[in-house]
Design a protein around this motif. Structure first.
Motif, short mmCIF file in Angstrom:
data_model
loop_
_atom_site.label_atom_id
_atom_site.label_comp_id
_atom_site.label_asym_id
_atom_site.label_seq_id
_atom_site.Cartn_x
_atom_site.Cartn_y
_atom_site.Cartn_z
N ALA A 1 0.97 -1.35 -0.04
CA ALA A 1 -0.33 0.26 -0.02
C ALA A 1 0.74 1.19 0.05
O ALA A 1 0.76 1.92 -0.69
N ASP A 2 2.25 1.14 0.93
CA ASP A 2 2.97 2.64 0.91
C ASP A 2 2.99 2.29 -0.37
O ASP A 2 3.73 3.66 -0.96
N PHE A 3 4.42 1.15 -1.01
CA PHE A 3 4.59 1.35 -2.19
C PHE A 3 3.21 2.05 -3.44
O PHE A 3 4.19 3.24 -4.51
N ALA A 4 2.49 1.57 -3.81
CA ALA A 4 1.39 2.44 -3.75
C ALA A 4 1.56 3.85 -4.08
O ALA A 4 1.35 4.61 -5.10
N LYS A 5 0.91 4.00 -3.24
CA LYS A 5 0.67 5.25 -2.38
C LYS A 5 2.02 6.12 -2.94
O LYS A 5 1.85 7.24 -3.95
N GLN A 6 3.16 5.60 -2.37
CA GLN A 6 4.62 6.70 -3.45
C GLN A 6 4.70 6.96 -4.80
O GLN A 6 5.25 7.57 -5.29
N ARG A 7 4.27 5.42 -5.26
CA ARG A 7 4.03 5.11 -6.96
C ARG A 7 3.42 6.81 -7.61
O ARG A 7 3.45 7.34 -8.67
N GLU A 8 1.85 6.44 -6.75
CA GLU A 8 0.84 7.72 -7.32
C GLU A 8 1.42 9.03 -7.63
O GLU A 8 1.41 9.92 -7.91
N GLN A 9 2.00 9.40 -6.37
CA GLN A 9 2.66 11.08 -6.15
C GLN A 9 4.33 11.00 -6.17
O GLN A 9 3.54 12.00 -6.77
N HIS A 10 4.46 9.93 -6.79
CA HIS A 10 5.68 10.38 -7.53
C HIS A 10 5.89 9.99 -8.93
O HIS A 10 7.20 10.28 -10.02
N GLY A 11 5.31 8.92 -9.77
CA GLY A 11 5.18 8.92 -11.13
C GLY A 11 5.47 7.92 -11.35
O GLY A 11 5.88 7.64 -12.71
N HIS A 12 6.08 6.87 -10.82
CA HIS A 12 7.16 5.69 -10.40
C HIS A 12 6.59 4.69 -11.53
O HIS A 12 5.50 4.57 -11.03
N GLY A 13 7.47 4.16 -12.58
CA GLY A 13 6.62 3.31 -13.02
C GLY A 13 5.76 3.32 -14.42
O GLY A 13 5.41 4.64 -14.88
N GLY A 14 4.61 2.87 -14.64
CA GLY A 14 3.85 2.20 -15.17
C GLY A 14 4.32 2.82 -16.66
O GLY A 14 5.72 3.02 -17.43
N GLY B 1 1.70 -4.73 7.78
CA GLY B 1 1.43 -3.37 7.45
C GLY B 1 0.08 -2.85 7.54
O GLY B 1 -0.48 -2.42 7.76
N GLU B 2 0.12 -2.39 8.90
CA GLU B 2 -1.19 -2.39 9.46
C GLU B 2 -0.94 -0.67 9.74
O GLU B 2 -0.29 -0.19 9.86
N GLY B 3 -2.62 -0.27 9.59
CA GLY B 3 -2.59 1.31 10.16
C GLY B 3 -2.09 1.90 8.69
O GLY B 3 -2.05 3.44 8.33
N VAL B 4 -2.55 0.69 7.39
CA VAL B 4 -2.46 2.07 6.25
C VAL B 4 -3.56 1.58 5.70
O VAL B 4 -4.64 0.70 5.48
N GLU B 5 -3.73 2.81 4.38
CA GLU B 5 -4.99 2.70 3.70
C GLU B 5 -4.32 1.99 2.42
O GLU B 5 -3.77 1.63 2.22
N LEU B 6 -5.61 0.89 2.76
CA LEU B 6 -5.61 -0.05 1.55
C LEU B 6 -4.95 0.82 0.38
O LEU B 6 -5.53 1.27 -0.30
N SER B 7 -4.36 -0.20 -0.87
CA SER B 7 -3.76 0.25 -2.30
C SER B 7 -5.15 -0.10 -2.81
O SER B 7 -5.88 -0.97 -2.90
N ASN B 8 -5.12 0.37 -4.14
CA ASN B 8 -6.20 0.03 -4.86
C ASN B 8 -6.23 -1.86 -5.09
O ASN B 8 -7.90 -2.21 -5.27
N ILE B 9 -5.37 -2.22 -5.55
CA ILE B 9 -5.48 -3.61 -6.17
C ILE B 9 -5.88 -4.25 -4.87
O ILE B 9 -6.95 -5.62 -4.43
N GLN B 10 -5.37 -4.56 -3.76
CA GLN B 10 -6.04 -4.56 -2.20
C GLN B 10 -7.25 -4.41 -2.12
O GLN B 10 -8.30 -5.45 -1.93
N GLN B 11 -7.72 -2.68 -2.07
CA GLN B 11 -8.89 -2.52 -1.77
C GLN B 11 -10.21 -4.12 -2.41
O GLN B 11 -11.15 -4.61 -2.50
N ALA B 12 -9.84 -3.85 -4.26
CA ALA B 12 -10.29 -4.40 -4.67
C ALA B 12 -10.71 -6.12 -4.78
O ALA B 12 -11.33 -6.34 -4.93
#
Length: 201
Positions: A79-92, A123-134
């Protein structure tokens, strides 16, 4: 031997590592990260999938010594990795962090990533990533043993290909086995995550 590497954005050091010890063993037994599951130990089931410098790998097949100085993301830090990626545009596939056809994040980008404000150790206390929530919303989780590997692999797929076809999804997840489901809910979850990702852009 001593192995120094980064796990979920945190520098880690594993001492007295035997030369044949797997990354999976080090993550689970030495670092207390049980998310990556120990099933076949032959790279056949995908339940131990992690991202090594951005690339999904079966951690049971990676010798611990091979990760010296490298970056590992487990399901606990997804979740943190996905959030970091969204904020900084890494990968894709054609994102700002890489050109079309790029394979995940670069080693330099991976080394700059770090978890912030949450406990990426558990992994506790984090907002789930898009794929986890899906996966939750689509009912794609049954016993959950295969889920960590599927999540890591699906996250990598959606980073590389934000609008995958059914064939793309099936091919990307072909190395991840599930004994509980008929896979349809898992496919639904990836489709849902892709749709939500497209809406967010």
């Amino acid at each position: 031997m001593r192995v120094n590497f980064t796990v979920n954005g945190r520098p880690q050091e594993a001492d007295d590592v035997w030369e044949g010890e797997s990354l999976l063993y080090v993550l689970r037994e030495r670092l207390g990260l049980p998310g990556s599951k120990n099933a076949c130990e032959q790279g056949e089931c995908g339940s131990c999938t992690v991202r090594l410098d951005g690339v999904p790998v079966c951690s049971c097949l990676v010798a611990a010594g091979q990760v010296e100085g490298r970056d590992v993301v487990t399901v606990e830090g997804l979740a943190d990795f996905a959030k970091q990626r969204e904020q900084h545009g890494h990968g894709g596939a054609c994102g700002t962090g890489g050109g079309c056809g790029s394979k995940g994040v670069s080693t330099d980008e991976a080394k700059q990533w770090s978890a912030k404000g949450t406990d990426s150790q558990t992994g506790e206390g984090v907002e789930l990533s898009n794929i986890q929530q899906a996966f939750i919303d689509a009912g794609a989780v049954q016993c959950g043993f295969c889920t960590p590997g599927l999540l890591v692999q699906a996250d990598a797929l959606l980073e590389e290909n934000p609008s995958p076809s059914d064939q793309d999804i099936r091919e990307a997840l072909s190395g991840n086995l599930c004994r509980c489901t008929g896979y349809e809910k898992i496919l639904d979850a990836v489709r849902l995550a892709a749709a939500r990702q497209g809406e967010a852009v």
